[in-house]
Motif scaffolding. Structure first.
Motif, mmCIF file in Angstrom:
data_model
loop_
_atom_site.group_PDB
_atom_site.id
_atom_site.type_symbol
_atom_site.label_atom_id
_atom_site.label_comp_id
_atom_site.label_asym_id
_atom_site.label_seq_id
_atom_site.Cartn_x
_atom_site.Cartn_y
_atom_site.Cartn_z
ATOM 1 N N ASN A 7 3.984 -4.453 29.069
ATOM 2 C CA ASN A 7 3.074 -5.112 28.143
ATOM 3 C C ASN A 7 2.145 -4.083 27.509
ATOM 4 N N VAL A 8 2.151 -4.016 26.206
ATOM 5 C CA VAL A 8 1.291 -3.087 25.473
ATOM 6 C C VAL A 8 0.287 -3.896 24.671
ATOM 7 N N ILE A 9 -0.986 -3.540 24.793
ATOM 8 C CA ILE A 9 -2.033 -4.276 24.090
ATOM 9 C C ILE A 9 -2.590 -3.431 22.950
ATOM 10 N N SER A 10 -2.472 -3.943 21.762
ATOM 11 C CA SER A 10 -3.054 -3.290 20.589
ATOM 12 C C SER A 10 -4.171 -4.202 20.112
ATOM 13 N N ASP A 11 -5.399 -3.906 20.528
ATOM 14 C CA ASP A 11 -6.425 -4.924 20.350
ATOM 15 C C ASP A 11 -7.635 -4.507 19.509
ATOM 16 N N ILE A 12 -7.521 -3.418 18.762
ATOM 17 C CA ILE A 12 -8.610 -3.049 17.869
ATOM 18 C C ILE A 12 -8.071 -2.966 16.440
ATOM 19 N N LEU A 13 -8.655 -3.738 15.559
ATOM 20 C CA LEU A 13 -8.316 -3.683 14.138
ATOM 21 C C LEU A 13 -9.484 -3.054 13.398
ATOM 22 N N VAL A 14 -9.202 -2.003 12.646
ATOM 23 C CA VAL A 14 -10.236 -1.321 11.870
ATOM 24 C C VAL A 14 -9.985 -1.581 10.391
ATOM 25 N N SER A 15 -11.048 -1.925 9.682
ATOM 26 C CA SER A 15 -10.980 -2.181 8.245
ATOM 27 C C SER A 15 -11.975 -1.270 7.528
ATOM 28 N N ILE A 16 -11.480 -0.501 6.577
ATOM 29 C CA ILE A 16 -12.330 0.424 5.818
ATOM 30 C C ILE A 16 -12.233 0.058 4.347
ATOM 31 N N SER A 17 -13.369 -0.234 3.726
ATOM 32 C CA SER A 17 -13.369 -0.568 2.298
ATOM 33 C C SER A 17 -14.268 0.394 1.530
ATOM 34 N N ILE A 18 -13.815 0.749 0.339
ATOM 35 C CA ILE A 18 -14.604 1.561 -0.575
ATOM 36 C C ILE A 18 -14.670 0.791 -1.896
ATOM 37 N N PRO A 19 -15.541 1.169 -2.815
ATOM 38 C CA PRO A 19 -15.639 0.413 -4.074
ATOM 39 C C PRO A 19 -14.294 0.301 -4.793
ATOM 40 N N LYS A 20 -13.955 -0.917 -5.201
ATOM 41 C CA LYS A 20 -12.719 -1.128 -5.933
ATOM 42 C C LYS A 20 -12.818 -0.506 -7.326
ATOM 43 N N SER A 21 -13.983 -0.659 -7.930
ATOM 44 C CA SER A 21 -14.273 -0.012 -9.216
ATOM 45 C C SER A 21 -15.636 0.657 -9.097
ATOM 46 N N PHE A 22 -15.834 1.698 -9.875
ATOM 47 C CA PHE A 22 -17.077 2.477 -9.808
ATOM 48 C C PHE A 22 -17.365 2.992 -11.226
ATOM 49 N N PRO A 23 -17.954 2.119 -12.073
ATOM 50 C CA PRO A 23 -18.141 2.442 -13.496
ATOM 51 C C PRO A 23 -18.938 3.714 -13.748
ATOM 52 N N LEU A 24 -19.703 4.134 -12.749
ATOM 53 C CA LEU A 24 -20.534 5.325 -12.941
ATOM 54 C C LEU A 24 -19.706 6.605 -12.986
ATOM 55 N N VAL A 25 -18.445 6.515 -12.535
ATOM 56 C CA VAL A 25 -17.584 7.696 -12.472
ATOM 57 C C VAL A 25 -16.356 7.486 -13.354
ATOM 58 N N LYS A 26 -16.112 8.419 -14.266
ATOM 59 C CA LYS A 26 -14.973 8.341 -15.164
ATOM 60 C C LYS A 26 -13.668 8.566 -14.379
ATOM 61 N N ASN A 27 -12.669 7.742 -14.688
ATOM 62 C CA ASN A 27 -11.330 7.845 -14.069
ATOM 63 C C ASN A 27 -11.355 7.611 -12.554
ATOM 64 N N TYR A 28 -12.327 6.849 -12.083
ATOM 65 C CA TYR A 28 -12.404 6.560 -10.644
ATOM 66 C C TYR A 28 -11.207 5.704 -10.209
ATOM 67 N N SER A 29 -10.656 6.015 -9.031
ATOM 68 C CA SER A 29 -9.528 5.245 -8.488
ATOM 69 C C SER A 29 -9.657 5.150 -6.970
ATOM 70 N N SER A 30 -9.884 3.940 -6.471
ATOM 71 C CA SER A 30 -9.992 3.746 -5.020
ATOM 72 C C SER A 30 -8.670 4.053 -4.335
ATOM 73 N N ARG A 31 -7.578 3.694 -4.995
ATOM 74 C CA ARG A 31 -6.252 3.932 -4.413
ATOM 75 C C ARG A 31 -5.970 5.420 -4.291
ATOM 76 N N ARG A 32 -6.419 6.192 -5.267
ATOM 77 C CA ARG A 32 -6.206 7.632 -5.231
ATOM 78 C C ARG A 32 -6.908 8.258 -4.021
ATOM 79 N N ILE A 33 -8.071 7.729 -3.689
ATOM 80 C CA ILE A 33 -8.815 8.238 -2.533
ATOM 81 C C ILE A 33 -8.108 7.870 -1.230
ATOM 82 N N LEU A 34 -7.750 6.570 -1.093
ATOM 83 C CA LEU A 34 -7.165 6.104 0.168
ATOM 84 C C LEU A 34 -5.725 6.592 0.364
ATOM 85 N N LYS A 35 -5.057 6.983 -0.726
ATOM 86 C CA LYS A 35 -3.688 7.498 -0.634
ATOM 87 C C LYS A 35 -3.653 9.018 -0.469
ATOM 88 N N HIS A 36 -4.829 9.633 -0.397
ATOM 89 C CA HIS A 36 -4.915 11.087 -0.293
ATOM 90 C C HIS A 36 -4.264 11.558 1.006
#
Length: 300
Positions: A142-171
């Motif tokens: 029996n293997v227990i996987s009992d911690i779920l971690v969720s990390i969120s960053i801004p989906k859009s960030f108008p203050l920064v040109k060409n900002y991409s949340s996916r580009r950061i998380l896919k790094h």
């Protein structure tokens, strides 16, 4: 054989001495009815028996498995280059299921896989562990996987040109951190993953991911609104108490021909399995027979 042709219909013997025709060689066969042995058809002329060189005696185990599928899909003749063999099951999607109860030679395994895996057909094996792997035990951990971690960053960030949340998380730096985590997944601006309790220190993980995300942001966008971006990084963890079974095959003795099977192999009746379970050897998984049959029947 279980089925013969009588009046252009696929039939099982109803009484001893009944006459019909072999689906492969078209010669006469006779019904054999027993009180103990399995009822079957036999060639009337012994020299013709059996015209399928892969013939094996029918067992109760074979019948129980075949009976889970419609009659039209049981014991189906397949012909290639004027050579014919009876598949235990041939589904409408060209999936062939062979129920193997007795040992076979390695060369025979190769021949069957070559024959059945032609012309868009795919073969899978179901082996009877009671007769082919009687000393093998499946141990369940029996293997227990009992911690779920969720990390969120801004989906859009108008203050920064060409900002991409996916580009950061896919790094690639984030990919490196995800390498030893379970079921990591990115959906838009949210990264989630699981890990086993006590495997990592949660505060260390949070700091590690946050520092990497900030470093990636600085590399992509410099110091522009960096402090504001930092405030919007959210990291949460949850107990999920999820338990799954990791099987381990303990082989005291083992039949060599099984390791030579290149098509998927499922083993029934292994010690350590419940009655409704199969061991999926090719993937080291335990699956329910109900799920196996249900998936196969969707193609009928």
């Amino acid at each position: 054989m279980r089925y013969a042709i009588k009046e252009n219909k696929k039939v099982e013997p109803q009484f001893s001495g009944e006459r019909a025709f072999c689906p492969i060689c078209k010669n006469k066969v006779v019904g054999k009815i027993y009180s103990i042995r399995i009822n079957h058809w036999a060639h009337l002329v012994k020299s013709e028996s059996d015209c399928d060189s892969w013939y094996e005696p029918i067992t109760e185990w074979h019948l129980n498995w075949q009976n889970l599928f419609p009659e039209e899909n049981r014991e189906v003749t397949i012909t290639e280059n004027n050579i014919s063999h009876r598949a235990d099951i041939l589904l409408n999607n060209e999936l062939v299921i062979e129920f193997q109860n007795s040992p076979i030679k390695i060369r025979e395994v190769e021949r069957r896989e070559t024959f059945y895996n032609k012309n868009n057909r795919k073969l899978i094996w179901v082996l009877n562990g009671k007769s082919l792997a009687e000393s093998v035990i499946v141990e369940k951990e029996n293997v227990i996987s009992d911690i779920l971690v969720s990390i969120s960053i801004p989906k859009s960030f108008p203050l920064v040109k060409n900002y991409s949340s996916r580009r950061i998380l896919k790094h690639k730096l984030i990919g490196f951190l995800n390498a030893d985590k379970k079921r990591s997944e990115i959906k838009e601006n949210i990264l989630t993953f699981k890990y086993t309790k006590e495997e990592f220190e949660i505060e260390h993980i949070k700091d590690q991911y946050k520092n990497h995300i900030i470093a990636i942001y600085k590399d992509l966008y410099g110091e522009i609104e960096l402090n504001e971006f930092k405030k919007l990084i959210k990291i949460e963890d949850h107990l999920i108490e999820e338990t799954f079974i990791k099987p381990r095959l303990k082989r005291l003795t083992w039949r060599a021909f099984i390791d030579k099977m290149e098509s998927p192999v499922f083993i029934d009746n292994l010690k350590g399995l419940e009655e409704d379970e199969l061991y999926y050897l090719s993937e080291n998984k335990i699956i329910s027979k109900e799920k196996f049959i249900k998936k196969a029947l969707t193609y009928v």
